[in-house]
Each structure stands twice: as structure tokens, then as C-alpha cells.
Design an enzyme around this catalytic site. Structure first.
Site, short mmCIF file in Angstrom:
data_model
loop_
_atom_site.label_atom_id
_atom_site.label_comp_id
_atom_site.label_asym_id
_atom_site.label_seq_id
_atom_site.Cartn_x
_atom_site.Cartn_y
_atom_site.Cartn_z
CG HIS A 4 -1.97 -1.07 1.19
ND1 HIS A 4 -2.09 -2.02 2.18
CD2 HIS A 4 -2.92 -1.34 0.27
CE1 HIS A 4 -3.09 -2.84 1.86
NE2 HIS A 4 -3.60 -2.45 0.71
CG HIS A 5 4.68 1.39 -2.05
ND1 HIS A 5 5.36 2.11 -2.98
CD2 HIS A 5 4.32 0.24 -2.66
CE1 HIS A 5 5.41 1.43 -4.11
NE2 HIS A 5 4.78 0.29 -3.94
CE LYS A 14 -4.32 -1.24 -13.35
NZ LYS A 14 -5.08 -2.50 -13.50
CE LYS A 71 4.53 -7.65 -13.64
NZ LYS A 71 3.47 -8.51 -14.23
CE LYS A 123 -1.70 -11.36 -11.68
NZ LYS A 123 -0.77 -10.58 -12.50
CB THR A 144 1.63 -7.88 -22.06
OG1 THR A 144 0.60 -7.30 -21.26
CG2 THR A 144 2.61 -8.59 -21.16
CG ASN A 175 -3.39 -10.47 -25.20
OD1 ASN A 175 -3.45 -10.08 -26.35
ND2 ASN A 175 -3.20 -9.63 -24.19
CB SER A 193 -3.17 -1.10 -16.81
OG SER A 193 -3.74 -2.28 -17.29
N1 GLU Z 1 -2.04 -9.13 -15.48
C1 GLU Z 1 -1.05 -8.27 -16.04
C2 GLU Z 1 0.27 -8.43 -15.30
O1 GLU Z 1 0.56 -9.47 -14.78
C3 GLU Z 1 -1.54 -6.82 -16.12
C4 GLU Z 1 -1.88 -6.15 -14.84
C5 GLU Z 1 -2.53 -4.77 -14.96
O2 GLU Z 1 -2.64 -4.28 -16.08
O3 GLU Z 1 -2.91 -4.23 -13.94
O4 GLU Z 1 1.09 -7.57 -15.27
#
Ligand code: GLU
Length: 469
Positions: free
Chosen positions: A62-63, A68, A92, A104, A192, A231, A360
Site C-alpha cells: 500500500h505504499h 493494481k 513491476k 492480484k 504486454t 494474448n 493500464s
Molecule cells: N495481469 C497483467 C500483469 O501481470 C496486467 C496487470 C494490470 O494491467 O494491472 O502484469
């Protein structure tokens, strides 16, 4: 297969990198842990039976806010996996300077076993559960697609959220990866794969790095194998082919194919659509197992499906000189050690596949600003370019025509801006990680260097926020 669970493997990589940083052990521990874990069971009527569905949402950190990360639909989804994937999201986002914390989600189902109507019911109910616990919202936690989900599921999520939060003006920003007609951004679908391409292209352009592994610089002519044609795998393979690489191997769950002269990605996809299988593609050799692709003769191996596919057992048989992790966690820690010893360059997941979350971020910004990228400046830029070109032509007495003229006059569309932002992001991240690695030759591999970059950024965030007394 491995001595580590998936989350254990992420922790192991984290610890390996933490020793190259100077953070207080308390801060390191806070970065490492999953802050909030929500496991739910809910009933959904499937046919005339009630099925109890198991699902998760993990907020690793939560920094920054919102959190996301995607939502995965697969029978193999479990808590350890969701925790690992959430942690990877934190690192990431930090590496590519996307101001989100990591999360996630996952639902333990085989989506192929349900009708679209049943999947819609499951997705909408899952979204309601998240709303009830305040685990979703444009400023709280923003899901996205992952393995087994796509634009359709994201449309159901945004619709459920918006209908339960009437009047919330930023409701569209509660999820990304939406169809363009429902608030999505152009360029998200292939993001991606394109990010994987941009990242590897940058690595391939570094003479020093290429000399060390014994490959010539550049994408052109490189032999590439892509495992998984979803994808991410599909678009990665497409971009490599378009830029002059040779796609010598492809695989899907039913098996793998190899052709040293190069496969045409779209023709393979078409063949699979018609025949129901990737196998028996004209001119190629069949391999019975999907994982056979990992051991094929090539320069670059790109695992683009699920975690733990390259491990202590098959890593010694891998022939590639570069491994580009398009999937999340495709290598176990045992495989990492083997590749470091063999001098094989592993370009790590938590930055290489960050193109999805980067775009995103652009989609979320678009939703909050309520305006399409390029809307304000496209015409202005075109008018300006026309004027400048007109001046140059009258001063030189020469005319520019055809494609060249089009290129000069063109004002940016949404997809141009998105791709350009993505390209810049991936190039900068690649250089930053390589710089850290170069400055500290004790760092054993690129993954560890990437973790060092991530830990330093998240650590700075925690240190600047201060720890609540
Ligand atoms: N599921 C993708 C990932 O592993 C995208 C996550 C996103 O766009 O929030 O990075």
C-alpha cells in the site's frame, strides 16, 4: 520440481537482492509481506446446481494507491500463487515508474467449463464481493486481465461496479483492460507483447551485453521460440516476426511445432482455428509436449504461459542464449542458478512483461481525465506540420510527397501516444536495470539487478512516508 513454492521463490529472489541494498531490515520485511489477503467463497447457480466458488484478492503493498494487478481464472489458482503474483506487481510497477502498489486476484475455476452466461454470473458476483469489502475502486484497487480473462470480463466488472456506485464520476477507472467502447484505451490488448518486444530489442541493442553472450546485436535474424500463444505470446511473436526475427518454434497446451526456416505466426493461429490444434502445421516438425518447446534450438526463448515451466530438471537442456520472461514466474530459483552458471541471460518477468500494467496506467489516466488521448492536439499538430512543411518547400523549391509527407504531417492518434509512452518506459527501465548491474558486478543476474531497482524505489516510498508510530 522445485524446493520453493511460487511465493517462496519470489521471497528467495527478494532476499538475494536485498543484500545489495542498505535498507533497515524492518523496511525490507514490510516490503516483502502481503499486506492484505482476502479469500472468499460464494455460491453461484450453475445449471440446476449450486456451485461454491473459491476466489482471492491479495493486496501486496500500500505504499502507493490504488493497488493494481490482474485477475486470473484457472483451476490451478491458489493462495500462494496469487500472493506471488501480487508481490511481482509491486516490483513491476516500481521498476517502470507506474505509481501503483501491487495486487492480484484469482478465481479457482476452469473457464472452459462454463458458458459465457455462467462466467458472467461468477465475475459479477466476484466483483460484488470485492465492493462489499472495499477491495475495488479507482482510488483503492484496480483489477485487469490476466491468464483466462480478457476485455469481456473487464466489461462485466466495470458494469457491476458502476451500477452499485451510481454517480461515481470516475467509476470507469475501477478496472483496466476494458473494451475501447467501455472506456478502454487503444493499444492495451497488444501492450504486454509489445513491451516484451521493446524490452528485448533494447537488450539486443547493447553491444557489451551481446558480446558477453556471443550473439550479434539486433533483432534481425534472431531465432525465437515462444511457449504459449495466448494474448501475450501471440503478440510477442508477431512483433518479433514483423521486425525481422525468425519464429522457429511455437507451442500451445496440445504440443509444439518447430521449423528452422521460420513460422508465420498468423498462419499458425489460422491453422489452429481450423484444425483445433497447433500440430501438423505444413512444413514444421511436431513435438508431443508443450514443454518440448523450451528445449528447442534457438537464440531467444520466450516462455509466455504459466509459472514454473523451466526448473532444475529441464534448465540444463535449454539451448537459448537469452530467456525473455513474458509470463510471470516461468523459471524456478533452481533454473536461475543453472542459467547464471551457464552464462545464459535471463531478462526477468517483473520488468519485461510490465507493458500490460504500463498501458493500464495510461487507460486509468484516460478514465480519470475523461478525454481520449490525442483529442486535443491531433488537429493542431497536423496544421502546424502542414505549415512548417509548406515553408520548407517554398524555401527549398522542392516538394515532399507520398509516404514521407504523410509521416511528417501526421498528428498523434491515441494508439500512437500509447505505444510511444510504452516504448519510452521499456527502454528507460532496461537501461536503469543494466546500469545498476554494471555498477555492481557482484550482482549475479539481471533478475537480482531488477529486484535491487524495485526494492530501492519501494523502500524510498516507505522511508519518505515514514512508518506509522
Ligand atoms: N495481469 C497483467 C500483469 O501481470 C496486467 C496487470 C494490470 O494491467 O494491472 O502484469
Amino acid at each position: 520440481m522445485s524446493d520453493y513454492s511460487f511465493f517462496g521463490a519470489v521471497e528467495k529472489s527478494f532476499d538475494k537482492a536485498a543484500q545489495f541494498t542498505t535498507w533497515d531490515p524492518g523496511i525490507l520485511e514490510q516490503i516483502k509481506q502481503c499486506n492484505a489477503v482476502y479469500r472468499m467463497h460464494f455460491p453461484v447457480k450453475i445449471g440446476d446446481k449450486i456451485e461454491v466458488i473459491k476466489a482471492y484478492r491479495v493486496q501486496h503493498s500500500h505504499h502507493k494507491l490504488p493497488c493494481k494487478g490482474g485477475i486470473r481464472f484457472a483451476l490451478s489458482v491458489n493462495l500462494d500463487e496469487v500472493m506471488a503474483l501480487a508481490a511481482l506487481m509491486t516490483y513491476k510497477c516500481a521498476i517502470v515508474n507506474v505509481p501503483f502498489a501491487g495486487a492480484k486476484g484469482g478465481i479457482t475455476i476452469d473457464p472452459k467449463k462454463y458458458t459465457p452466461y455462467e462466467l458472467e454470473k461468477i465475475t459479477r458476483r466476484y466483483t460484488s464481493e470485492l465492493i462489499k469489502k472495499n477491495f475495488i475502486g479507482p482510488g483503492i484497487d484496480v483489477p485487469a486481465p490476466d491468464y483466462g480473462t480478457g476485455e469481456r470480463e473487464m466489461a462485466w466488472i466495470v458494469d457491476t461496479y458502476a451500477s452499485m456506485r451510481p454517480g461515481e464520476i470516475d467509476a470507469l477507472g475501477c478496472v483496466t483492460g476494458k473494451p475501447v467502447t467501455q472506456g478502454g484505451v487503444r493499444g492495451r490488448r497488444e501492450a504486454t507483447g509489445l513491451g516484451v518486444f521493446y524490452g528485448l530489442r533494447e537488450v539486443l541493442s547493447m553491444k557489451e551485453v551481446m558480446d558477453k553472450i556471443g550473439l550479434p546485436v539486433g533483432v534481425e535474424g534472431k531465432r525465437v521460440v515462444v511457449q504459449g500463444l495466448g494474448n501475450v505470446g501471440y503478440h510477442t511473436a508477431k512483433f518479433f516476426q514483423e521486425h525481422g526475427a525468425k519464429i522457429v518454434g511455437l507451442s500451445e497446451w496440445e504440443g509444439a511445432i518447430y521449423d528452422m526456416n521460420g513460422l508465420d505466426v498468423d498462419k499458425v493461429v489460422e491453422h489452429r482455428k481450423v484444425k483445433g490444434s497447433i500440430l501438423n502445421f505444413p512444413g514444421s516438425t511436431n513435438f508431443a509436449k508443450n514443454t518440448d518447446a523450451l528445449e528447442m534450438e534457438c537464440d531467444i526463448l520466450i516462455p509466455a504461459a504459466l509459472e514454473n515451466v523451466v526448473n532444475g530438471t529441464n534448465a540444463p537442456n535449454v539451448k537459448a542464449k537469452i530467456i525473455g520472461e513474458a509470463a510471470n514466474g516461468p523459471l524456478t530459483p533452481e533454473a536461475d542458478e543453472i542459467f547464471a552458471k551457464r552464462g545464459i541471460l535471463v531478462v526477468p518477468d517483473m520488468y519485461l512483461n510490465a507493458g500490460g500494467v504500463t498501458v493500464s496506467y495510461f487507460e486509468w489516466l484516460k478514465n480519470l481525465s475523461h478525454v481520449r488521448y490525442g483529442r486535443m492536439e491531433k488537429r493542431f499538430t497536423e496544421n502546424l506540420n502542414t505549415h512548417i512543411l509548406g515553408q520548407i518547400e517554398s524555401l527549398t523549391g522542392k516538394k515532399v510527397n507520398g509516404k514521407e509527407k504523410e509521416l511528417i504531417l501526421h498528428g498523434p492518434e491515441e494508439v500512437d501516444l500509447v505505444r510511444s509512452g510504452l516504448e519510452e518506459t521499456m527502454i528507460t527501465a532496461t537501461r536503469e536495470i543494466m546500469e545498476v548491474w554494471k555498477k555492481n558486478p557482484q550482482i549475479p543476474d539481471m533478475r537480482t539487478a531488477a529486484y535491487v531497482v524495485a526494492i530501492n524505489k519501494v523502500g524510498t516510498s516507505y522511508a519518505e512516508l515514514g512508518i506509522f508510530p
